[in-house]
Scaffold this motif. Structure first.
Motif, PDB file in Angstrom:
ATOM      1  N   ALA A 152       2.886  -5.765   1.880  1.00  0.00           N
ATOM      2  CA  ALA A 152       1.957  -4.775   1.328  1.00  0.00           C
ATOM      3  C   ALA A 152       1.745  -5.013  -0.165  1.00  0.00           C
ATOM      4  O   ALA A 152       2.586  -5.614  -0.843  1.00  0.00           O
ATOM      5  N   ASP A 176      -2.653  -1.534  -0.425  1.00  0.00           N
ATOM      6  CA  ASP A 176      -3.281  -2.361   0.597  1.00  0.00           C
ATOM      7  C   ASP A 176      -2.197  -2.829   1.562  1.00  0.00           C
ATOM      8  O   ASP A 176      -1.308  -3.608   1.192  1.00  0.00           O
ATOM      9  N   THR A 178      -2.933  -4.313   4.513  1.00  0.00           N
ATOM     10  CA  THR A 178      -3.495  -5.282   5.464  1.00  0.00           C
ATOM     11  C   THR A 178      -2.696  -6.581   5.502  1.00  0.00           C
ATOM     12  O   THR A 178      -2.800  -7.337   6.460  1.00  0.00           O
ATOM     13  N   GLY A 179      -1.913  -6.834   4.463  1.00  0.00           N
ATOM     14  CA  GLY A 179      -1.124  -8.069   4.423  1.00  0.00           C
ATOM     15  C   GLY A 179       0.246  -7.952   5.056  1.00  0.00           C
ATOM     16  O   GLY A 179       1.047  -8.898   4.986  1.00  0.00           O
ATOM     17  N   PRO A 182       2.187  -9.815  10.355  1.00  0.00           N
ATOM     18  CA  PRO A 182       1.484  -9.555  11.624  1.00  0.00           C
ATOM     19  C   PRO A 182       2.427  -9.419  12.815  1.00  0.00           C
ATOM     20  O   PRO A 182       2.069  -8.825  13.833  1.00  0.00           O
ATOM     21  N   LYS A 185       3.152  -5.925  14.504  1.00  0.00           N
ATOM     22  CA  LYS A 185       2.285  -5.321  15.521  1.00  0.00           C
ATOM     23  C   LYS A 185       2.812  -5.554  16.942  1.00  0.00           C
ATOM     24  O   LYS A 185       2.535  -4.780  17.855  1.00  0.00           O
TER      25      LYS A 185
END
Length: 372
Positions: A152, A176, A178-179, A182, A185
């Protein structure tokens, strides 16, 4: 023909004296001294705080050690436990009070960055289910450091990354997420805690637990305001009131928001992953316990969780402890038939803690004579 007694020892640590495994070992010695033929099984337990990884390793998980950023920004060695694709990550291993020098507190600048690094190491090791045990933390940063370690961006008015800790969160201008890694998830993350406090307010992370981490009244007020601002900038003030958001200095909030974690009572989760149900099936009597059996115990600590599981299975449970600060009726209401405190054998707390092992063996002898 009478059933041969089979005792399951499922106790937590005696903080400052004995690990959960040591508690079980001393209790077993005392039981066998009084009843040589007794069958004893040990399953050390924890509720997500200090000792959670150790309990998992005792139950057959593999210990992995890595170097991460400690609460003051200096490197520390931290461990997590793995079995298959399940990892047990204990926040205190990376960001715990135990990593602070004696007498030193840093309520405004202590960071959870190392907890994020520890989670990343678990992902590297192939974890697809992570139990994040929180408790014993030195931090009140809302999990900001953890999120940054996982990718983040938290920036101030000049577009620079925020400094470590809860205090600097008041300077947060943009966030943010989005970083974020992954792999998160595709990973089930369980926030395991024995507290369900919200992030802010009179029952929040700063107000309730800040003083234990060295925060005076002024620092508590500053941290509470900073955590509230953090939630506003992230746009999820709704989550600030969620059960567990205030756990471990607000790391619960960061986990619920950024890691899509699911909050569950720590002891409930740990009993599942440690294989308690199968061990309970084999037992005729369960011994639980922790250093201090008190009102806090009844609000979701390990002995209360063990007792609840025993009650559901129709198994009797008694407890050992260093000190007993609740009455017999409260104990029975929690499902514990009787407690054997070391303070009954040694009233001096310092001596009791110093000699906890031998005293526990004596208490277990009496327990065996009474119960077996």
């Amino acid at each position: 023909m009478a059933q041969t007694p089979r005792v399951l020892i499922a106790a937590d640590k005696f903080k400052g004296s004995l690990t959960a495994a040591e508690v079980a070992a001393h209790v077993a010695v005392g039981l066998r001294r009084a009843r040589p033929g007794v069958t004893v099984e040990a399953l050390p337990v924890a509720d997500g705080g200090d000792g959670t990884v150790a309990a998992a390793v005792e139950a057959g998980f593999t210990l992995h050690e890595v170097e991460v950023t400690g609460p003051l920004g200096t490197p520390v060695t931290a461990g997590f436990a793995m079995r298959g694709t399940t990892a047990i990550v204990e926040m205190a291993e990376a960001s715990g009070l135990r990593h602070l020098p004696p007498g030193v507190f840093a309520p405004l600048i202590a960071t959870t960055f190392g907890t994020g690094e520890l989670l990343s190491a678990a992902l590297d090791a192939g974890a697809r289910t992570i139990v994040l045990g929180v408790g014993g933390s030195a931090t009140t940063d809302g999990g900001a450091g953890m999120l940054v370690a996982l990718g983040a961006k938290l920036l101030d008015v000049d577009g620079d990354p925020l400094a470590y800790g809860g205090g600097p969160l008041r300077e947060l201008v943009s966030a943010d997420l989005t970083g974020l890694d992954p792999r998160l998830k595709d990973t089930d993350i369980i926030l395991a805690s024995d507290v369900d406090n919200p992030l802010t307010g009179p029952q929040g992370a700063a107000a309730v637990y800040g003083p234990q981490k060295g925060a005076d009244a002024q620092a508590v007020e500053a941290l509470d305001a900073a955590l509230g601002h953090f939630a506003e900038v992230l746009g999820r003030t709704d989550l600030a009131g969620a059960p567990g958001a205030g756990a471990a200095g607000g790391v619960g909030y960061g986990a619920l928001l950024g890691l899509n974690a699911v909050f569950r009572p720590g002891i409930e989760v740990l009993l599942e992953v440690l294989g308690f149900a199968a061990a309970l099936e084999r037992a005729t009597l369960v011994i639980t316990g922790e250093g201090s059996l008190d009102e806090q115990t009844l609000r979701g600590k390990a002995p209360a969780g063990v007792a609840a599981a025993c009650r559901a299975a129709g198994r009797p449970v008694v407890a050992v402890c260093g000190r007993l600060a609740i009455d017999a009726a409260s104990l029975r209401a929690a499902g514990i038939e009787r407690a054997y405190p070391l303070s009954a054998l040694e009233p001096d707390p310092a001596l009791s803690m110093r000699n906890a092992g031998p005293l526990l063996e004596r208490a277990a002898e009496q327990l065996a004579r009474d119960q077996l």
